[in-house]
Scaffold this motif. Structure first.
Motif, PDB file in Angstrom:
ATOM      1  N   ILE A  16       0.875  -1.169   0.000  1.00 34.05           N
ATOM      2  CA  ILE A  16       0.000   0.000   0.000  1.00 34.05           C
ATOM      3  C   ILE A  16       0.912   1.218   0.000  1.00 34.05           C
ATOM      4  O   ILE A  16       1.825   1.316   0.827  1.00 34.05           O
ATOM      5  N   VAL A  17       0.653   2.140  -0.909  1.00 38.94           N
ATOM      6  CA  VAL A  17       1.433   3.377  -0.983  1.00 38.94           C
ATOM      7  C   VAL A  17       0.484   4.547  -0.753  1.00 38.94           C
ATOM      8  O   VAL A  17      -0.463   4.742  -1.518  1.00 38.94           O
ATOM      9  N   GLY A  18       0.724   5.301   0.306  1.00 41.95           N
ATOM     10  CA  GLY A  18      -0.123   6.441   0.625  1.00 41.95           C
ATOM     11  C   GLY A  18       0.472   7.735   0.111  1.00 41.95           C
ATOM     12  O   GLY A  18       1.690   7.927   0.121  1.00 41.95           O
ATOM     13  N   GLY A  19      -0.401   8.627  -0.360  1.00 45.98           N
ATOM     14  CA  GLY A  19       0.047   9.917  -0.872  1.00 45.98           C
ATOM     15  C   GLY A  19      -1.054  10.949  -0.752  1.00 45.98           C
ATOM     16  O   GLY A  19      -2.067  10.737  -0.078  1.00 45.98           O
ATOM     17  N   ALA A  20      -0.878  12.068  -1.440  1.00 44.43           N
ATOM     18  CA  ALA A  20      -1.816  13.179  -1.329  1.00 44.43           C
ATOM     19  C   ALA A  20      -3.205  12.830  -1.836  1.00 44.43           C
ATOM     20  O   ALA A  20      -4.195  13.438  -1.421  1.00 44.43           O
ATOM     21  N   GLY A  21      -3.313  11.843  -2.731  1.00 48.13           N
ATOM     22  CA  GLY A  21      -4.602  11.484  -3.307  1.00 48.13           C
ATOM     23  C   GLY A  21      -5.223  10.237  -2.725  1.00 48.13           C
ATOM     24  O   GLY A  21      -6.136   9.671  -3.320  1.00 48.13           O
ATOM     25  N   GLY A  22      -4.753   9.781  -1.581  1.00 48.25           N
ATOM     26  CA  GLY A  22      -5.275   8.553  -0.981  1.00 48.25           C
ATOM     27  C   GLY A  22      -4.201   7.491  -0.923  1.00 48.25           C
ATOM     28  O   GLY A  22      -3.043   7.781  -0.604  1.00 48.25           O
ATOM     29  N   ALA A  23      -4.560   6.260  -1.245  1.00 47.86           N
ATOM     30  CA  ALA A  23      -3.594   5.159  -1.211  1.00 47.86           C
ATOM     31  C   ALA A  23      -3.858   4.221  -2.383  1.00 47.86           C
ATOM     32  O   ALA A  23      -5.002   4.033  -2.792  1.00 47.86           O
ATOM     33  N   THR A  24      -2.794   3.644  -2.914  1.00 44.90           N
ATOM     34  CA  THR A  24      -2.890   2.697  -4.017  1.00 44.90           C
ATOM     35  C   THR A  24      -2.276   1.371  -3.591  1.00 44.90           C
ATOM     36  O   THR A  24      -1.233   1.346  -2.936  1.00 44.90           O
ATOM     37  N   VAL A  25      -2.947   0.274  -3.948  1.00 45.11           N
ATOM     38  CA  VAL A  25      -2.419  -1.063  -3.689  1.00 45.11           C
ATOM     39  C   VAL A  25      -1.684  -1.534  -4.937  1.00 45.11           C
ATOM     40  O   VAL A  25      -2.250  -1.555  -6.035  1.00 45.11           O
ATOM     41  N   TRP A  26      -0.420  -1.892  -4.770  1.00 48.37           N
ATOM     42  CA  TRP A  26       0.408  -2.455  -5.839  1.00 48.37           C
ATOM     43  C   TRP A  26       0.699  -3.907  -5.492  1.00 48.37           C
ATOM     44  O   TRP A  26       1.028  -4.224  -4.349  1.00 48.37           O
ATOM     45  N   ALA A  27       0.566  -4.799  -6.467  1.00 50.17           N
ATOM     46  CA  ALA A  27       0.826  -6.219  -6.226  1.00 50.17           C
ATOM     47  C   ALA A  27       1.755  -6.761  -7.300  1.00 50.17           C
ATOM     48  O   ALA A  27       1.740  -6.309  -8.448  1.00 50.17           O
ATOM     49  N   LEU A  28       2.567  -7.727  -6.925  1.00 47.06           N
ATOM     50  CA  LEU A  28       3.571  -8.290  -7.823  1.00 47.06           C
ATOM     51  C   LEU A  28       3.044  -9.541  -8.504  1.00 47.06           C
ATOM     52  O   LEU A  28       2.586 -10.481  -7.844  1.00 47.06           O
ATOM     53  N   CYS A  29       3.098  -9.549  -9.837  1.00 45.36           N
ATOM     54  CA  CYS A  29       2.887 -10.777 -10.601  1.00 45.36           C
ATOM     55  C   CYS A  29       4.228 -11.497 -10.618  1.00 45.36           C
ATOM     56  O   CYS A  29       5.149 -11.093 -11.338  1.00 45.36           O
ATOM     57  N   VAL A  30       4.352 -12.536  -9.814  1.00 43.25           N
ATOM     58  CA  VAL A  30       5.638 -13.211  -9.652  1.00 43.25           C
ATOM     59  C   VAL A  30       6.094 -13.845 -10.962  1.00 43.25           C
ATOM     60  O   VAL A  30       7.273 -13.786 -11.323  1.00 43.25           O
ATOM     61  N   ALA A  31       5.164 -14.427 -11.718  1.00 48.35           N
ATOM     62  CA  ALA A  31       5.530 -15.124 -12.953  1.00 48.35           C
ATOM     63  C   ALA A  31       6.169 -14.188 -13.969  1.00 48.35           C
ATOM     64  O   ALA A  31       7.084 -14.573 -14.702  1.00 48.35           O
ATOM     65  N   LEU A  32       5.686 -12.937 -14.023  1.00 45.24           N
ATOM     66  CA  LEU A  32       6.195 -11.973 -14.993  1.00 45.24           C
ATOM     67  C   LEU A  32       7.137 -10.952 -14.369  1.00 45.24           C
ATOM     68  O   LEU A  32       7.663 -10.088 -15.070  1.00 45.24           O
ATOM     69  N   ASN A  33       7.315 -11.044 -13.046  1.00 43.10           N
ATOM     70  CA  ASN A  33       8.160 -10.098 -12.315  1.00 43.10           C
ATOM     71  C   ASN A  33       7.734  -8.658 -12.608  1.00 43.10           C
ATOM     72  O   ASN A  33       8.553  -7.794 -12.908  1.00 43.10           O
ATOM     73  N   VAL A  82      -9.607   7.269  10.558  1.00 44.30           N
ATOM     74  CA  VAL A  82      -9.011   6.059   9.992  1.00 44.30           C
ATOM     75  C   VAL A  82     -10.096   5.256   9.293  1.00 44.30           C
ATOM     76  O   VAL A  82     -11.166   5.010   9.859  1.00 44.30           O
ATOM     77  N   ARG A  83      -9.823   4.870   8.051  1.00 43.61           N
ATOM     78  CA  ARG A  83     -10.752   4.035   7.293  1.00 43.61           C
ATOM     79  C   ARG A  83     -10.202   2.619   7.190  1.00 43.61           C
ATOM     80  O   ARG A  83      -9.018   2.429   6.906  1.00 43.61           O
ATOM     81  N   VAL A  84     -11.079   1.641   7.392  1.00 39.98           N
ATOM     82  CA  VAL A  84     -10.713   0.238   7.237  1.00 39.98           C
ATOM     83  C   VAL A  84     -11.418  -0.298   5.995  1.00 39.98           C
ATOM     84  O   VAL A  84     -12.635  -0.162   5.848  1.00 39.98           O
ATOM     85  N   TYR A  85     -10.638  -0.889   5.097  1.00 41.55           N
ATOM     86  CA  TYR A  85     -11.154  -1.443   3.848  1.00 41.55           C
ATOM     87  C   TYR A  85     -11.059  -2.962   3.859  1.00 41.55           C
ATOM     88  O   TYR A  85     -10.098  -3.530   4.387  1.00 41.55           O
ATOM     89  N   GLU A  86     -12.044  -3.602   3.252  1.00 42.53           N
ATOM     90  CA  GLU A  86     -11.971  -5.020   2.923  1.00 42.53           C
ATOM     91  C   GLU A  86     -11.768  -5.103   1.410  1.00 42.53           C
ATOM     92  O   GLU A  86     -12.626  -4.677   0.636  1.00 42.53           O
ATOM     93  N   VAL A  87     -10.622  -5.614   0.995  1.00 37.21           N
ATOM     94  CA  VAL A  87     -10.273  -5.664  -0.426  1.00 37.21           C
ATOM     95  C   VAL A  87     -10.197  -7.123  -0.850  1.00 37.21           C
ATOM     96  O   VAL A  87      -9.412  -7.894  -0.305  1.00 37.21           O
ATOM     97  N   GLU A  88     -11.008  -7.484  -1.823  1.00 35.43           N
ATOM     98  CA  GLU A  88     -11.056  -8.873  -2.272  1.00 35.43           C
ATOM     99  C   GLU A  88     -10.499  -8.987  -3.685  1.00 35.43           C
ATOM    100  O   GLU A  88     -10.883  -8.243  -4.577  1.00 35.43           O
ATOM    101  N   GLY A  89      -9.557  -9.902  -3.871  1.00 39.44           N
ATOM    102  CA  GLY A  89      -9.036 -10.175  -5.203  1.00 39.44           C
ATOM    103  C   GLY A  89      -7.912  -9.274  -5.662  1.00 39.44           C
ATOM    104  O   GLY A  89      -7.467  -9.375  -6.796  1.00 39.44           O
ATOM    105  N   ALA A  90      -7.404  -8.381  -4.808  1.00 36.86           N
ATOM    106  CA  ALA A  90      -6.377  -7.433  -5.249  1.00 36.86           C
ATOM    107  C   ALA A  90      -5.074  -8.133  -5.603  1.00 36.86           C
ATOM    108  O   ALA A  90      -4.447  -7.833  -6.618  1.00 36.86           O
ATOM    109  N   VAL A  91      -4.653  -9.070  -4.775  1.00 38.94           N
ATOM    110  CA  VAL A  91      -3.386  -9.750  -5.038  1.00 38.94           C
ATOM    111  C   VAL A  91      -3.511 -10.670  -6.246  1.00 38.94           C
ATOM    112  O   VAL A  91      -2.619 -10.748  -7.091  1.00 38.94           O
TER     113      VAL A  91
END
Length: 223
Positions: free
Chosen positions: A84-101, A141-150
């Motif tokens: 999770i990367v937080g910044g001025a516009g909120g936060a973005t979730v970044w995930a790694l595709c291991v197969a493609l790096n 503080v906001r709590v999110y439930e994120v499904e399928g992001a990874v």
């Protein structure tokens, strides 16, 4: 034992840094949020702290422009490395595709005015399909439930069908705070959340069996 300087990483002007959980597929890994909004991911393939290599550069990783203000890795129970990367516009979730790096931006988490000041990712020891994430901003503080992001990281952006896209549950805004939390931390079970405020106050929140979050304690005088 004695403490010595193992390495100096100077690729960008750093704003924040966070180590990945022990035992992940990247091994010893470190994310560094830069003042230009990018995030650098380093790995030490030999497992030695002095042997750092640049694994990836996530340009514009912090939403809204400006520096990366907060970082948190996915918990060790997640199926693939993610940030999770937080910044001025909120936060973005970044995930790694291991197969493609390859790192993919897979979800955007909104927050109140002033941007994200702290983020956290809960352990998922029950192996639920949804991951629990927290984002702090000026209004609380906001709590999110994120499904399928990874799982979505394994697909190119052009290949993600509507049914494959990550699903964001409506965020739960915990009890408003008088100031933006400067740190967030889930407990080892992901059932409690501590929010540290610049004033020295710590707010504690817990989730019940119905998935409802509530604050239950305030610690003060910790400056």
């Amino acid at each position: 034992g004695a403490v010595s300087l193992a390495a100096v990483l100077r690729d960008r002007q750093a704003a924040v840094a966070a180590f990945a959980p022990h035992g992940g597929v990247l091994g010893l890994a470190l994310a560094v949020g830069a003042r230009d909004g990018g995030v650098l991911v380093y790995t030490a393939e030999s497992g030695e702290a002095g042997d750092w290599l640049l694994q990836a550069e996530l340009e514009g990783a912090a939403p809204g422009g400006g520096p990366a203000a907060a970082l948190a890795w996915s918990a060790g129970t997640a199926r693939a490395p993610a940030l999770i990367v937080g910044g001025a516009g909120g936060a973005t979730v970044w995930a790694l595709c291991v197969a493609l790096n390859r790192w993919n931006a897979v979800a955007n988490l909104q927050c109140g005015g002033g941007g994200a000041t702290a983020v956290a990712w809960a352990e998922n020891i029950r192996r639920r399909s949804a991951e629990t994430l927290a984002v702090a901003s000026a209004d609380g503080v906001r709590v999110y439930e994120v499904e399928g992001a990874v799982a979505a990281a394994a697909l190119d952006a052009g290949e993600v069908e509507a049914c494959d896209a990550p699903h964001l549950g409506a965020p739960v805004l915990l009890a408003p705070t008088a100031e933006a939390a400067s740190s967030l931390e889930f407990d080892a079970l992901g059932a409690q959340l501590a929010a540290g405020l610049p004033s020295g106050e710590v707010r504690l929140f817990a989730v019940n069996a119905l998935g409802e979050w509530a604050d239950y304690a305030i610690a003060t005088g910790l400056q």
